[in-house]
Design a protein around this motif. Structure first.
Motif, PDB file in Angstrom:
ATOM      1  N   GLU A  22     -20.591  -0.559  16.590  1.00  0.00           N
ATOM      2  CA  GLU A  22     -19.901  -1.829  16.933  1.00  0.00           C
ATOM      3  C   GLU A  22     -18.496  -1.335  17.635  1.00  0.00           C
ATOM      4  OE1 GLU A  22     -19.343  -4.299  13.554  1.00  0.00           O
ATOM      5  OE2 GLU A  22     -21.181  -4.116  12.825  1.00  0.00           O
ATOM      6  N   VAL A  23     -18.085  -2.353  18.480  1.00  0.00           N
ATOM      7  CA  VAL A  23     -17.049  -2.140  19.312  1.00  0.00           C
ATOM      8  C   VAL A  23     -15.643  -2.949  18.667  1.00  0.00           C
ATOM      9  CG1 VAL A  23     -15.881  -2.231  21.715  1.00  0.00           C
ATOM     10  CG2 VAL A  23     -17.971  -1.279  21.236  1.00  0.00           C
ATOM     11  N   THR A  24     -14.828  -2.568  18.384  1.00  0.00           N
ATOM     12  CA  THR A  24     -13.491  -3.316  18.119  1.00  0.00           C
ATOM     13  C   THR A  24     -12.272  -2.549  18.276  1.00  0.00           C
ATOM     14  OG1 THR A  24     -12.357  -4.671  16.234  1.00  0.00           O
ATOM     15  CG2 THR A  24     -13.536  -2.518  15.568  1.00  0.00           C
ATOM     16  N   ASP A  25     -10.952  -2.991  18.277  1.00  0.00           N
ATOM     17  CA  ASP A  25      -9.821  -2.411  18.664  1.00  0.00           C
ATOM     18  C   ASP A  25      -9.501  -1.532  17.627  1.00  0.00           C
ATOM     19  OD1 ASP A  25      -9.359  -3.829  20.904  1.00  0.00           O
ATOM     20  OD2 ASP A  25      -8.155  -5.403  19.805  1.00  0.00           O
ATOM     21  N   LEU A  26      -8.769  -0.050  18.303  1.00  0.00           N
ATOM     22  CA  LEU A  26      -8.290   0.705  17.136  1.00  0.00           C
ATOM     23  C   LEU A  26      -7.048  -0.023  16.310  1.00  0.00           C
ATOM     24  CD1 LEU A  26      -7.962   3.808  19.640  1.00  0.00           C
ATOM     25  CD2 LEU A  26      -9.000   4.021  17.288  1.00  0.00           C
ATOM     26  N   PRO A  27      -6.959   0.607  15.221  1.00  0.00           N
ATOM     27  CA  PRO A  27      -5.715   0.098  14.725  1.00  0.00           C
ATOM     28  C   PRO A  27      -4.346   0.925  14.834  1.00  0.00           C
ATOM     29  CG  PRO A  27      -6.753   1.499  13.195  1.00  0.00           C
ATOM     30  CD  PRO A  27      -7.803   1.351  14.480  1.00  0.00           C
ATOM     31  N   THR A  28      -3.419   0.360  14.712  1.00  0.00           N
ATOM     32  CA  THR A  28      -2.129   1.221  14.926  1.00  0.00           C
ATOM     33  C   THR A  28      -1.704   1.970  13.891  1.00  0.00           C
ATOM     34  OG1 THR A  28      -0.502  -0.307  14.237  1.00  0.00           O
ATOM     35  CG2 THR A  28      -1.014  -0.795  16.360  1.00  0.00           C
ATOM     36  N   PRO A  29      -1.379   3.381  14.220  1.00  0.00           N
ATOM     37  CA  PRO A  29      -0.706   4.224  12.962  1.00  0.00           C
ATOM     38  C   PRO A  29       0.102   3.405  11.786  1.00  0.00           C
ATOM     39  CG  PRO A  29      -0.602   5.136  15.098  1.00  0.00           C
ATOM     40  CD  PRO A  29      -0.983   4.060  15.522  1.00  0.00           C
ATOM     41  N   GLU A  30       0.933   2.651  12.592  1.00  0.00           N
ATOM     42  CA  GLU A  30       1.897   1.759  11.693  1.00  0.00           C
ATOM     43  C   GLU A  30       0.918   0.945  10.576  1.00  0.00           C
ATOM     44  OE1 GLU A  30       3.992   3.106  15.100  1.00  0.00           O
ATOM     45  OE2 GLU A  30       2.223   2.070  14.901  1.00  0.00           O
ATOM     46  N   GLU A  31      -0.038   0.119  11.456  1.00  0.00           N
ATOM     47  CA  GLU A  31      -0.830  -0.765  10.412  1.00  0.00           C
ATOM     48  C   GLU A  31      -1.601   0.193   9.267  1.00  0.00           C
ATOM     49  OE1 GLU A  31      -5.200  -2.988  10.935  1.00  0.00           O
ATOM     50  OE2 GLU A  31      -3.957  -2.384  12.731  1.00  0.00           O
ATOM     51  N   VAL A  32      -1.960   1.412   9.691  1.00  0.00           N
ATOM     52  CA  VAL A  32      -2.776   2.184   8.646  1.00  0.00           C
ATOM     53  C   VAL A  32      -1.874   2.555   7.590  1.00  0.00           C
ATOM     54  CG1 VAL A  32      -4.237   4.331   8.350  1.00  0.00           C
ATOM     55  CG2 VAL A  32      -4.492   2.848  10.390  1.00  0.00           C
ATOM     56  N   PHE A  33      -0.693   3.100   8.086  1.00  0.00           N
ATOM     57  CA  PHE A  33       0.076   3.966   7.062  1.00  0.00           C
ATOM     58  C   PHE A  33       1.066   3.038   6.446  1.00  0.00           C
ATOM     59  CE2 PHE A  33      -1.085   7.498  10.061  1.00  0.00           C
ATOM     60  CZ  PHE A  33      -2.084   7.706   9.073  1.00  0.00           C
ATOM     61  N   LYS A  34       1.171   1.674   6.662  1.00  0.00           N
ATOM     62  CA  LYS A  34       1.982   0.622   6.323  1.00  0.00           C
ATOM     63  C   LYS A  34       3.489   0.833   6.493  1.00  0.00           C
ATOM     64  CE  LYS A  34      -1.600  -1.194   2.990  1.00  0.00           C
ATOM     65  NZ  LYS A  34      -2.780  -0.226   3.629  1.00  0.00           N
ATOM     66  N   VAL A  35       3.693   1.165   7.573  1.00  0.00           N
ATOM     67  CA  VAL A  35       5.183   1.463   7.944  1.00  0.00           C
ATOM     68  C   VAL A  35       5.684   0.905   9.007  1.00  0.00           C
ATOM     69  CG1 VAL A  35       5.182   3.878   6.792  1.00  0.00           C
ATOM     70  CG2 VAL A  35       4.528   3.843   9.115  1.00  0.00           C
ATOM     71  N   SER A  36       7.008   0.821   9.435  1.00  0.00           N
ATOM     72  CA  SER A  36       7.397  -0.075  10.584  1.00  0.00           C
ATOM     73  C   SER A  36       7.358   0.840  12.037  1.00  0.00           C
ATOM     74  CB  SER A  36       8.785  -0.557  10.338  1.00  0.00           C
ATOM     75  OG  SER A  36       9.698   0.527  10.173  1.00  0.00           O
TER      76      SER A  36
END
Length: 492
Positions: free
Chosen positions: A13-27
């Motif tokens: 399936e194709v979807t957007d990559l998450p951002t590192p900030e989203e994954v690690f829950k930091v700003s």
């Protein structure tokens, strides 16, 4: 929208990559956040790495033959394996699939590659030499003397440490995170303690001899066999062609598309399903930028932590072994190498040094035991969950229902096997079996990575490095088989 990749497995399936900030829950990902949240899978790999090769095979070979002609094998092996690790991890980041699942996309398909890969990993590591060696160290800590050749108690301690691995994973909320934290403590303590002891007892001349041996191209020393060098090469850094069995932790860490696929939770964690098939990202400007960010994090984790740690993890124990040989006037043997350094330092500097060296040795070997034992279970769980709809129905989408019973079964089997041979002999077997992987998996990686979304594909010279892995480690495996059935191809 989907992305076809290989055979016998569903399209990604194709979807957007998450951002590192989203994954690690930091700003933002700054220096502090990098080491607090993003670095991790390399530590699990390093915990395994600084083990059988670094505490047993490297010191054994250096203790018997010296640095020159042995050291360059260590450096070349570490370089090639780190490149190989990056390529294995590239696939995980781009698809969220662990390598053992990805192999099922290579022709002729998963019915060949997935069961074969699980069997190779288990066959390579089930001998349990890493467990038996740790048990020798614990015995010496308890009794104050190294075990005799026929003592059974060290094997019982090895079984107790296997039970401890089970308890660590069972008590975790997220298994990979528990392994990371354990290895932060153990790897940090190992390197700091080794550095302190080496600075105190190893003369500068030996430091220079060790460093010079690492960077001096020279023929292997007289008397050493290619089988011994192959074991050293196979277990320097990690496990040569089988390193992929650890890289699935990038999925559980949430790197790249791993964040979309799921992770293995512990018994204390919430129930988590792991997708049976991976996902990937579209080739657009936003995702190209995110891919570059994730790839940079991977490079920091692998080259900045794993490679540096692997080189230090081999240099520090080997120069300590060289000093132990100089102090004792003896050379280590396959039977006594797990406790040789502690005994030699204890005779020279007193009981405190003896116990410090033993504790370091036990930590080194237990960190290996922790990583290898868990990884065998993890690889089998990922393979079964991905390829068997019937199993997914049986476990109701909860991989833990397979993971923990299989871990207990494996614990029983290894507990029987470790009574069969000397620990170092078992480790040498595992190391040379690891080299078998170099005959197979570099080519499977080339197939998979060349079919990733364009931003994630390797550059042409990366394929050259994979071929070098095949040639370097593959030679040692072919020699191992020749030695096993008759005579080694080369004796120097």
């Amino acid at each position: 929208m989907s992305h076809p990749l290989g055979v016998s497995r569903p399209d990604l399936e194709v979807t957007d990559l998450p951002t590192p900030e989203e994954v690690f829950k930091v700003s933002r990902i700054g220096f502090k956040e990098l080491f607090k949240y993003a670095v991790g899978p390399s530590l699990i790999a390093l915990g395994i790495s600084i083990g059988s090769g670094e505490w047993l095979l490297g010191p054994l070979n250096v203790g018997q033959y010296g640095f020159v002609g042995v050291g360059w094998v260590i450096v070349v092996s570490a370089l090639l394996q780190t490149f190989y690790n990056v390529e294995c991890s590239r696939y995980v980041l781009a698809t969220g699939e662990t390598p053992v699942v990805g192999w099922g996309r290579v022709p002729p398909g998963w019915p060949l590659w997935v069961p074969l890969s699980v069997l190779i990993v288990i066959f390579a590591f089930i001998a349990g030499g890493w467990a038996a060696s740790a048990g020798q160290g614990v015995y010496a800590l308890v009794h104050g003397v190294p075990p005799g050749a026929g003592d059974v108690e060290p094997r019982l301690w090895a079984i107790a440490l296997l039970v401890l691995v089970f308890l660590i994973t069972a008590g975790a909320r997220r298994i990979s995170r528990a392994l990371e934290l354990a290895n932060w403590v153990m790897v940090g303590a190992i390197l700091l303690a080794l550095l302190a002891v080496d600075l105190l007892v190893v003369p500068f001349g030996l430091w220079w001899e060790g460093i010079r041996g690492f960077v001096t191209p020279a023929a292997p020393p007289a008397g050493i066999t290619a089988t011994q060098l192959g074991a050293l090469a196979g277990f320097t850094a990690l496990a040569s062609g089988l390193n992929w069995y650890v890289m699935g932790h990038y999925r559980d860490k949430g790197y790249g598309m791993g964040h979309r696929v799921g992770y293995l939770s512990g018994l204390r964690g919430e129930r988590r399903a792991v997708l049976a098939s991976g996902v990937t990202f579209p080739d657009d400007e936003r995702n190209r930028g995110l891919w570059r960010r994730w790839y940079r994090l991977l490079m920091v984790d692998m080259w900045g932590v794993f490679f540096v740690g692997a080189i230090l993890g081999m240099l520090l124990p080997t120069i300590l072994m060289a000093q132990a040989v100089a102090l004792s006037g003896e050379k280590p043997t396959r039977a006594n190498v797990p406790t040789f350094v502690a005994s030699a330092l204890g005779d020279q500097y007193g009981r405190l040094t003896f116990y410090v060296a033993l504790v370091v040795g036990v930590l080194i070997l237990f960190s290996t035991q922790l990583g290898i034992f868990e990884a065998m279970v993890r690889v089998t769980t990922d393979a079964a969950n991905a390829t068997s709809p019937r199993l997914r129905r049986l476990i109701e989408g909860d991989p833990r229902r397979f993971y923990y019973p299989f871990m207990l079964l494996l614990l029983v089997v290894i507990s029987i096997i470790i009574f069969q041979s000397l620990p170092v002999g078992l480790v040498e077997w595992s190391a040379n079996m690891s080299n078998l992987g170099a005959l197979i998996y570099p080519f499977l990686l080339m197939y998979l990575n060349s079919r990733l979304p364009r931003p994630a594909r390797p550059r042409p010279w990366h394929y050259v490095i994979l071929v070098l892995n095949f040639l370097f480690f593959g030679f040692f495996f072919v020699n191992f088989i020749a030695d096993f059935v008759g005579d080694p191809l080369v004796t120097f």
